[in-house]
Design an enzyme around this catalytic site. Structure first.
Site, short mmCIF file in Angstrom:
data_model
loop_
_atom_site.label_atom_id
_atom_site.label_comp_id
_atom_site.label_asym_id
_atom_site.label_seq_id
_atom_site.Cartn_x
_atom_site.Cartn_y
_atom_site.Cartn_z
N TYR A 42 12.99 69.20 54.11
CA TYR A 42 13.80 70.32 53.61
C TYR A 42 15.18 69.84 53.16
O TYR A 42 15.83 70.45 52.31
CB TYR A 42 13.93 71.37 54.72
N GLU A 111 18.09 56.85 40.19
CA GLU A 111 18.80 56.45 41.40
C GLU A 111 18.72 54.93 41.49
O GLU A 111 18.07 54.28 40.67
CB GLU A 111 18.18 57.13 42.62
N HIS A 224 21.13 54.50 54.68
CA HIS A 224 21.56 55.05 53.39
C HIS A 224 23.04 54.71 53.19
O HIS A 224 23.84 54.86 54.11
CB HIS A 224 21.37 56.57 53.35
N ARG A 265 19.23 50.25 48.01
CA ARG A 265 20.00 50.85 49.10
C ARG A 265 20.49 49.84 50.13
O ARG A 265 21.62 49.91 50.59
CB ARG A 265 19.13 51.86 49.84
N HIS A 325 18.65 56.40 57.80
CA HIS A 325 18.11 57.39 56.86
C HIS A 325 16.59 57.50 56.88
O HIS A 325 16.05 58.59 56.79
CB HIS A 325 18.57 57.03 55.45
N ARG A 360 12.70 51.07 51.10
CA ARG A 360 12.09 52.09 50.23
C ARG A 360 12.92 52.30 48.96
O ARG A 360 14.14 52.43 49.02
CB ARG A 360 12.00 53.41 50.99
N SER A 365 9.75 58.71 48.83
CA SER A 365 9.14 59.15 50.09
C SER A 365 8.51 60.54 49.99
O SER A 365 7.44 60.77 50.56
CB SER A 365 10.11 59.08 51.26
N LEU A 366 9.15 61.46 49.28
CA LEU A 366 8.48 62.76 49.07
C LEU A 366 7.17 62.48 48.34
O LEU A 366 6.12 63.06 48.66
CB LEU A 366 9.37 63.68 48.22
C1 LIG Z 1 19.23 64.13 54.09
C2 LIG Z 1 17.98 63.56 53.53
C3 LIG Z 1 17.79 63.48 52.15
C4 LIG Z 1 16.62 62.95 51.61
N1 LIG Z 1 16.43 62.93 50.25
C5 LIG Z 1 15.25 62.48 49.74
C6 LIG Z 1 15.00 62.55 48.34
O1 LIG Z 1 15.80 63.03 47.55
N2 LIG Z 1 13.79 62.08 47.89
C7 LIG Z 1 12.83 61.54 48.72
O2 LIG Z 1 11.77 61.14 48.25
N3 LIG Z 1 13.06 61.51 50.06
C8 LIG Z 1 14.23 61.95 50.59
N4 LIG Z 1 14.44 61.93 51.93
C9 LIG Z 1 13.35 61.45 52.81
C10 LIG Z 1 12.29 62.51 52.92
O3 LIG Z 1 12.83 63.79 52.99
C11 LIG Z 1 11.41 62.30 54.17
O4 LIG Z 1 11.15 60.97 54.38
C12 LIG Z 1 10.08 62.95 54.01
O5 LIG Z 1 10.25 64.23 53.54
C13 LIG Z 1 9.32 62.92 55.32
O6 LIG Z 1 8.41 63.97 55.33
P1 LIG Z 1 7.43 64.17 56.56
O7 LIG Z 1 6.65 65.38 56.24
O8 LIG Z 1 6.73 62.90 56.83
O9 LIG Z 1 8.40 64.42 57.82
P2 LIG Z 1 9.56 65.47 58.09
O10 LIG Z 1 9.92 66.22 56.88
O11 LIG Z 1 10.61 64.72 58.81
O12 LIG Z 1 8.86 66.52 59.08
C14 LIG Z 1 8.46 66.16 60.38
C15 LIG Z 1 7.91 67.41 61.07
O13 LIG Z 1 7.31 67.07 62.32
C16 LIG Z 1 7.75 67.99 63.32
N5 LIG Z 1 7.60 67.33 64.63
C17 LIG Z 1 8.17 66.17 65.06
N6 LIG Z 1 7.73 65.88 66.31
C18 LIG Z 1 6.86 66.87 66.65
C19 LIG Z 1 6.08 67.14 67.82
N7 LIG Z 1 6.07 66.33 68.88
N8 LIG Z 1 5.32 68.27 67.84
C20 LIG Z 1 5.32 69.14 66.79
N9 LIG Z 1 6.03 68.92 65.66
C21 LIG Z 1 6.78 67.80 65.59
C22 LIG Z 1 9.16 68.32 62.91
O14 LIG Z 1 9.65 69.46 63.54
C23 LIG Z 1 8.98 68.45 61.40
O15 LIG Z 1 8.43 69.71 61.09
C24 LIG Z 1 15.62 62.45 52.49
C25 LIG Z 1 15.79 62.51 53.87
C26 LIG Z 1 16.96 63.06 54.40
C27 LIG Z 1 17.12 63.10 55.88
#
Ligand SMILES: Cc1cc2nc3c(=O)[nH]c(=O)nc-3n(C[C@H](O)[C@H](O)[C@H](O)COP(=O)(O)OP(=O)(O)OC[C@H]3O[C@@H](n4cnc5c(N)ncnc54)[C@H](O)[C@@H]3O)c2cc1C
Length: 422
Positions: A42, A111, A224, A265, A325, A360, A365-366
């Site tokens: 998010y 980027e 980052h 980065r 990051h 990365r 990553s998205l």
């Molecule tokens: C500030 C910021 C900016 C970013 N900008 C970019 C960008 O512009 N472009 C890009 O590609 N990437 C970006 N990234 C990286 C990217 O957002 C994430 O790496 C990627 O979205 C990870 O997605 P995910 O679904 O694997 O995990 P997350 O989105 O981290 O979600 C993890 C989920 O698991 C849940 N969870 C954790 N442990 C448990 C548990 N034990 N039981 C139940 N639920 C649990 C959490 O509550 C959460 O809902 C950014 C990251 C950050 C922090």
């Protein structure tokens, strides 16, 4: 006790895409530790990368490999790049409104370490726009049951096969299923100085260590370059790399540039940390005034946030510091997100296909979550269920306090083994 066909742990982009791409005939229970919106996905600002057209293929692969110091798994990089346009099409199908010009053409940004503009974005809150669309779709799917404020405490595994999880919210209970997907994010919340949500703190990797599930490259961690420096903050606010991509520069305390802002980065972060050491200061600066575009229009969320804190980004230098990051390493998976435990999959930041290598490439990553989330769903969709469901009524939890130490130990071990290989 509950049961379903598939359990998904985590409501980031990886968990939600997997849920939406699984056949609607299958029952899914998706658990998430806080609210649906409380994911690092998010928070994503900059955007999501994808191939421009076939002439961009070799160039995009090379950009990803170069940023990753050529430690990437080549087959994973090829898959990421080759399936990137389909990933964007899937997001558009779910209603993600990528930014377009007045004529309706898709806008593309750049980027660090990308050799061309190939990043799709939604203003400067790409993660929010993507997640709002996916959450809205998940909420109306009758086959998806969502449990918020619910933590996965343990994985129920017998004879090398997963048959459910132990979970807790107000009560402790077990969920039994044929397939389980870990989509619970990286290690960021374990680090003091981080851009990540505090509650996303390595639970998935901890569960894997506890159960002897294979990890890969767990010491590969990304810092980052440009998090906003504040004296007291639980989570550092990110100043997206696309701000530098659009022309912002980095300055030291004498208002001099000290690095090329568009290098990968890890290189830019090291340059800032060295400059901070040389000047004996806690931060350096980013200067928005060199950006040619209207910064309020292009970066409304970032400029509003800075103004709320008293900075005028058109005039003031903004203090920045490198911060934890992203976790490149994680649970070892194949190209269909399979772990070494039967029927257990891992997707997104918790997983490691090797696609990012040692570092990365921005906005990959998205994309990784969407590409491999779709592949994971497809693998489950075509899997034959020729095994009886196991029910074992004992609830259990791993010791999450101990987990932190175990993770630190595994990071040190991985670092050591990599240094001895050089
Ligand atoms: C500030 C910021 C900016 C970013 N900008 C970019 C960008 O512009 N472009 C890009 O590609 N990437 C970006 N990234 C990286 C990217 O957002 C994430 O790496 C990627 O979205 C990870 O997605 P995910 O679904 O694997 O995990 P997350 O989105 O981290 O979600 C993890 C989920 O698991 C849940 N969870 C954790 N442990 C448990 C548990 N034990 N039981 C139940 N639920 C649990 C959490 O509550 C959460 O809902 C950014 C990251 C950050 C922090």
């Amino acid at each position: 006790m509950m049961e379903s066909d598939v359990i998904i742990i985590g409501s980031g982009v990886a968990g939600l895409i997997s849920a939406l791409e699984i056949d609607q005939s299958k029952k899914i229970i998706l658990l998430t530790k806080k609210r649906l919106e409380d994911s690092n996905s998010y928070l994503a600002q900059g955007g999501i990368s994808a191939l421009l057209d076939e002439t961009d293929r070799e160039r995009y692969i090379e950009d990803t490999l170069r940023a990753g110091h050529y430690k990437n798994t080549r087959s994973a990089v090829d898959t990421l790049v080759d399936e990137s346009r389909a990933a964007i099409a899937s997001l558009e199908k779910y209603g993600v409104p990528f930014s377009r010009d007045a004529q309706g053409n898709l806008l593309l940004t750049r980027e660090g370490a990308h050799s061309v503009n190939r990043i799709r974005y939604c203003e400067d809150q790409t993660g929010k726009f993507i997640m709002d669309a996916l959450i809205a779709e998940a909420k109306i799917r009758p086959n998806i049951k969502i449990l918020e404020d619910t933590r996965c405490n343990d994985l129920l595994i017998r004879d090398g096969k997963i048959y459910g999880v132990s979970a807790s919210n107000k009560t402790n209970f077990n969920i039994y299923a044929n397939f389980t997907i870990l989509a619970c994010g990286g290690l960021g919340g374990l680090f003091e100085n981080t851009t990540n949500f505090r509650h996303i703190c390595g639970d998935g990797v901890g569960l894997a260590i506890d159960k002897g599930i294979d990890l890969k490259d767990i010491s590969y961690i990304q810092i980052h370059p440009t998090a906003l420096y504040e004296d007291n903050s639980d989570r550092r606010f990110l100043i997206s790399e696309s701000v530098r991509g659009e022309g912002a520069v980095l300055l030291n305390h004498k208002k001099e540039r000290f690095t090329d802002e568009l290098r990968p980065r890890d290189v830019v972060s090291s340059a800032i940390l060295e400059e901070m050491k040389r000047e004996k200061v806690k931060y350096e600066f980013i200067d928005f005034s060199t950006i040619k575009l209207d910064i309020d229009e292009r970066f409304p969320n970032i400029t509003n946030h800075l103004r709320e804190l008293g900075y005028d980004p058109r005039r003031d230098l903004v203090p920045i510091v490198p911060a934890f990051h992203y976790t490149m390493g994680g649970i070892r998976v194949d190209l269909d997100a399979r772990t070494n435990i039967e029927n257990l999959y891992a997707v997104g930041e918790v997983a490691c296909t090797g696609v990012h290598g040692q570092n990365r490439l921005a906005s990959n990553s998205l994309l990784e979550s969407v590409v491999f989330g779709k592949r994971c769903a497809k693998a489950i969709n075509i899997s034959k269920i020729d095994f009886p469901r196991i029910y074992d009524l004992a609830w259990s939890s791993i010791d999450f306090d101990k987990v932190k130490k175990n993770i630190e130990e595994r990071i040190r071990e991985d670092e050591k083994s990599k240094t001895s290989q050089v």
